[in-house]
Design a protein around this motif. Structure first.
Motif, PDB file in Angstrom:
ATOM      1  N   VAL A 189      -6.139  -3.641 -21.649  1.00  0.00           N
ATOM      2  CA  VAL A 189      -4.787  -3.448 -21.132  1.00  0.00           C
ATOM      3  C   VAL A 189      -4.590  -4.234 -19.845  1.00  0.00           C
ATOM      4  O   VAL A 189      -5.341  -4.059 -18.893  1.00  0.00           O
ATOM      5  N   GLY A 190      -3.569  -5.094 -19.821  1.00  0.00           N
ATOM      6  CA  GLY A 190      -3.214  -5.798 -18.592  1.00  0.00           C
ATOM      7  C   GLY A 190      -2.215  -4.969 -17.822  1.00  0.00           C
ATOM      8  O   GLY A 190      -1.154  -4.646 -18.344  1.00  0.00           O
ATOM      9  N   LEU A 191      -2.547  -4.573 -16.600  1.00  0.00           N
ATOM     10  CA  LEU A 191      -1.662  -3.690 -15.850  1.00  0.00           C
ATOM     11  C   LEU A 191      -0.650  -4.444 -14.997  1.00  0.00           C
ATOM     12  O   LEU A 191       0.202  -3.830 -14.366  1.00  0.00           O
ATOM     13  N   GLY A 192      -0.710  -5.771 -15.012  1.00  0.00           N
ATOM     14  CA  GLY A 192       0.269  -6.553 -14.257  1.00  0.00           C
ATOM     15  C   GLY A 192      -0.011  -6.504 -12.758  1.00  0.00           C
ATOM     16  O   GLY A 192      -1.100  -6.152 -12.319  1.00  0.00           O
ATOM     17  N   THR A 193       1.017  -6.828 -11.984  1.00  0.00           N
ATOM     18  CA  THR A 193       0.830  -6.916 -10.527  1.00  0.00           C
ATOM     19  C   THR A 193       1.791  -6.001  -9.778  1.00  0.00           C
ATOM     20  O   THR A 193       2.132  -6.258  -8.635  1.00  0.00           O
ATOM     21  N   THR A 194       2.246  -4.929 -10.432  1.00  0.00           N
ATOM     22  CA  THR A 194       3.148  -3.986  -9.767  1.00  0.00           C
ATOM     23  C   THR A 194       2.450  -3.363  -8.572  1.00  0.00           C
ATOM     24  O   THR A 194       1.311  -2.928  -8.672  1.00  0.00           O
ATOM     25  N   LYS A 195       3.154  -3.321  -7.429  1.00  0.00           N
ATOM     26  CA  LYS A 195       2.562  -2.758  -6.215  1.00  0.00           C
ATOM     27  C   LYS A 195       2.598  -1.239  -6.262  1.00  0.00           C
ATOM     28  O   LYS A 195       3.413  -0.646  -6.951  1.00  0.00           O
ATOM     29  N   ALA A 196       1.714  -0.626  -5.490  1.00  0.00           N
ATOM     30  CA  ALA A 196       1.693   0.834  -5.382  1.00  0.00           C
ATOM     31  C   ALA A 196       2.889   1.291  -4.560  1.00  0.00           C
ATOM     32  O   ALA A 196       3.389   0.581  -3.683  1.00  0.00           O
ATOM     33  N   ALA A 197       3.345   2.512  -4.843  1.00  0.00           N
ATOM     34  CA  ALA A 197       4.504   3.062  -4.142  1.00  0.00           C
ATOM     35  C   ALA A 197       4.200   3.295  -2.659  1.00  0.00           C
ATOM     36  O   ALA A 197       5.090   3.215  -1.818  1.00  0.00           O
ATOM     37  N   SER A 198       2.944   3.596  -2.334  1.00  0.00           N
ATOM     38  CA  SER A 198       2.533   3.859  -0.948  1.00  0.00           C
ATOM     39  C   SER A 198       1.016   3.810  -0.879  1.00  0.00           C
ATOM     40  O   SER A 198       0.353   3.706  -1.919  1.00  0.00           O
ATOM     41  N   GLY A 199       0.484   3.906   0.313  1.00  0.00           N
ATOM     42  CA  GLY A 199      -0.972   3.936   0.477  1.00  0.00           C
ATOM     43  C   GLY A 199      -1.581   5.142  -0.221  1.00  0.00           C
ATOM     44  O   GLY A 199      -2.618   5.044  -0.876  1.00  0.00           O
ATOM     45  N   ARG A 200      -0.921   6.299  -0.116  1.00  0.00           N
ATOM     46  CA  ARG A 200      -1.463   7.505  -0.758  1.00  0.00           C
ATOM     47  C   ARG A 200      -1.370   7.403  -2.272  1.00  0.00           C
ATOM     48  O   ARG A 200      -2.261   7.866  -2.987  1.00  0.00           O
ATOM     49  N   ALA A 201      -0.295   6.746  -2.786  1.00  0.00           N
ATOM     50  CA  ALA A 201      -0.173   6.553  -4.238  1.00  0.00           C
ATOM     51  C   ALA A 201      -1.280   5.623  -4.730  1.00  0.00           C
ATOM     52  O   ALA A 201      -1.870   5.852  -5.788  1.00  0.00           O
ATOM     53  N   ALA A 202      -1.572   4.577  -3.948  1.00  0.00           N
ATOM     54  CA  ALA A 202      -2.651   3.634  -4.307  1.00  0.00           C
ATOM     55  C   ALA A 202      -3.992   4.350  -4.328  1.00  0.00           C
ATOM     56  O   ALA A 202      -4.810   4.149  -5.237  1.00  0.00           O
TER      57      ALA A 202
END
Length: 200
Positions: free
Chosen positions: A76-89
Motif C-alpha cells: 500500500v502506497g500511503l502517499g505524502t499527506t501530512k499529519a494533522a498535528s504533532g500528536r496525530a503524527a
C-alpha cells in the motif's frame, strides 16, 4: 362534502401504499432472517472446522494471516499527506508499530486491539486521552466531512451507527483493527461506508 370525499380518497390511497410497504417490509424481514440463519450455519461450520485444528496448526494459520497483513501493508502506497498535528503524527506512528497485531474485542493493547482500543491506545502513546468507544470518539474533536480534507492521524468513523473507527493513513487508506480473526492493517476506505473524520 366534496372535500370530505377527496380526503377519504387520499386516505384510502395512503392506506393502500402503506399496505404495500408493510408487505415489502415483511418480505425483507423474512429474507434477512433466512440469510441470518445461513450465515450462522456457515459460522458454526467454520468454528467446528477450527476446533478440529491442533494448537500447532492454529498457530501456523495465525502466522500466515499476520504475514499476509504485513505484505498487504508493504504494497500500500500511503502517499505524502501530512499529519494533522504533532500528536496525530505520534499516534499514527504508534499504530504503525503494532501492524500485524491480532484483533480482540474490548482489548486496548499493547498486543491485541479492537478498533477503538487501537485508536485510544495510539493517542495515549502521544500523551493524549480520547474516549474508549468509537461512538464517543466520534464526538472527541472537530468533524471533517470531506475525505479530501483528512490528514494523517485523523480518526475516521465508519457506518451509520459509528461502530467502527480507524486512523487516516493517507492516499484513501485507513489504519485499523478490522474484526475478529483479522490483524491491525492498512486498508482502502472504499471498503467501508465513510461517515466523517475527527481531528483531535
Amino acid at each position: 362534502l366534496k372535500k370530505v370525499q377527496e380526503k377519504q380518497r387520499s386516505l384510502a390511497q395512503q392506506r393502500a401504499e402503506a399496505s404495500v410497504k408493510l408487505k415489502d417490509l415483511a418480505d425483507t424481514r423474512t429474507e434477512l432472517a433466512s440469510k441470518k440463519k445461513e450465515v450462522q450455519s456457515k459460522l458454526g461450520a467454520a468454528q467446528k472446522l477450527l476446533n478440529t485444528l491442533t494448537a500447532q496448526e492454529k498457530a501456523a494459520l495465525a502466522t500466515q494471516d499476520r504475514q499476509r497483513a504485513t505484505r498487504a501493508d508493504e504494497r500500500v502506497g500511503l502517499g505524502t499527506t501530512k499529519a494533522a498535528s504533532g500528536r496525530a503524527a505520534a499516534a499514527f506512528a504508534a499504530a504503525q508499530s503494532v501492524i500485524g497485531s491480532p484483533y480482540a474485542y474490548a482489548h486496548s493493547g499493547p498486543s491485541t486491539f479492537d478498533c477503538s482500543g487501537l485508536t485510544s491506545w495510539a493517542y495515549a502513546q502521544a500523551d493524549v486521552t480520547i474516549p474508549r468507544t468509537s461512538q464517543a470518539q466520534a464526538d472527541a474533536g472537530t468533524r471533517i466531512y470531506s475525505q479530501s480534507d483528512l490528514q494523517v492521524g485523523d480518526l475516521v468513523i465508519f457506518y451509520g451507527d459509528q461502530h467502527h473507527v480507524g486512523l487516516y493513513a493517507g492516499n484513501g487508506q485507513v489504519l485499523h483493527a478490522p474484526h475478529t480473526g483479522a490483524f491491525v492493517r492498512n486498508e482502502s476506505m472504499a471498503n467501508m461506508p465513510f461517515q466523517f473524520g475527527v481531528r483531535i
